[in-house]
Design a protein around this motif. Structure first.
Motif: not given
Length: 330
Positions: A47-55, A82-94, A304-311
């Motif tokens: 969705k529009a406004g979402a960030v990627t692995d860079d952020t 490594l934990q970050w990537e495991a979390d991304m995989k659990a979300k189904g992120s590519l 969205q950074l706060a709500e979706d990524n909890h950052l």
């Protein structure tokens, strides 16, 4: 950090796509936050406004710097990634770790020492997450050492270290109020002893200097289409740091006084658009502040950074600034 996130979000829908496909699927150049099309190879339908692995990885590094009081513990940092990537995989992120980072962390889990895990990493993974180092450290030896430590596990090459230190020092010089922070960063890195494993690939520092000089001499005189073509053809916009970081410095130089336009241009150029736009946004954001960007787009991304990524951007930046203000960080 806000500029990094906005650039990342603008480039998210176009990452790894050609300029022709960007025009085809998005109806032209990127001028606003848009949803990723189903044909997006890394983040389809994001969705529009979402960030990627860079952020997200920049925040991983920021948190580790904060928890370690500025003295980065690389073993803990590697586990964080490594934990970050495991979390991304659990979300189904590519949208996972890049090739250099993934290979290095795999070696680390196999027992290879930290000094050897990143000896082939020439891509831009260290540079894309270097912004917290630039915030936490003033220009000087401590910044150079922190930049090196932040990328040595994954990008322990001349190219990886140069690109990471260039971005971190550009951010830091901008925060110090040096308007020529892009040049100051190049000169700063040029003066440092060379570190990292040799690679036959082109020098990041030399290519950054070359394309900045070209922009200042001729690049500002051409139209946007010709400027883009020159970067695509002569510089390159791939994940290699000697291409994407050089492109980011060139774009920041050309559009220095128009940060939002710079990020939209970077998002439209093709290749590693999210990282090029993120680095450009971080550097220009450090000089212009949040007021330099389109307010509506920035509000959407930060919400969205706060709500979706909890950052928590404000708390993170505040803690990084506290490190900068501490006497032993100067």
């Amino acid at each position: 950090m806000a500029g990094l996130a906005l650039g990342d979000a603008l480039g998210m829908p176009t990452q790894s796509m050609s300029a022709a496909d960007i025009r085809r699927y998005y109806g032209g150049s990127i001028t606003r936050l848009v949803n990723a099309v189903p044909q997006q190879p890394i983040a389809p339908n994001m969705k529009a406004g979402a960030v990627t692995d860079d952020t997200e990885q920049a925040f991983v590094l920021a948190q580790r710097l904060i928890e370690d009081g500025g003295h980065l513990d690389n073993a803990r940092y590697a586990r964080d990634l490594l934990q970050w990537e495991a979390d991304m995989k659990a979300k189904g992120s590519l949208d996972l770790l890049g090739p250099s980072t993934k290979a290095a962390l795999r070696k680390l889990t196999e027992g290879v020492s930290l000094e050897k895990t990143g000896r082939f990493g020439t891509t831009n993974g260290g540079a894309m997450r270097a912004t917290p180092v630039g915030i936490a450290f003033r220009p000087g030896e401590a910044l150079a050492d922190a930049a090196w430590r932040s990328c040595v596990v994954t990008h322990n090459t001349v190219q990886g270290i140069e690109s990471t230190t260039l971005v971190a020092s550009a951010v830091s010089f901008a925060i110090e109020g040096e308007r020529d922070f892009l040049h100051r960063a190049v000169n700063f890195v040029q003066a440092l002893p060379q570190r990292g494993n040799w690679s036959p690939k082109a020098s990041v520092l030399a290519r950054v200097r070359h394309f900045m000089d070209w922009v200042e001499q001729d690049g500002r005189k051409v139209g946007d289409d010709e400027f883009a073509l020159t970067l695509q053809r002569d510089c390159g916009t791939s994940v290699e740091s000697n291409e994407s970081v050089a492109a980011a410095f060139a774009i920041a130089t050309r559009f220095f006084d128009d940060p939002t336009r710079a990020l939209c241009f970077a998002a439209s150029i093709g290749g590693d658009t999210d990282t090029i736009a993120a680095i450009t946004g971080a550097m220009l954001g450090a000089w212009h502040g949040v007021q330099g960007f389109d307010a509506a787009m920035l509000d959407q991304v930060l919400s969205q950074l706060a709500e979706d990524n909890h950052l928590d951007l404000k708390a993170t930046v505040s803690a990084l600034c506290a490190l900068r203000d501490a006497g032993d960080m100067c």
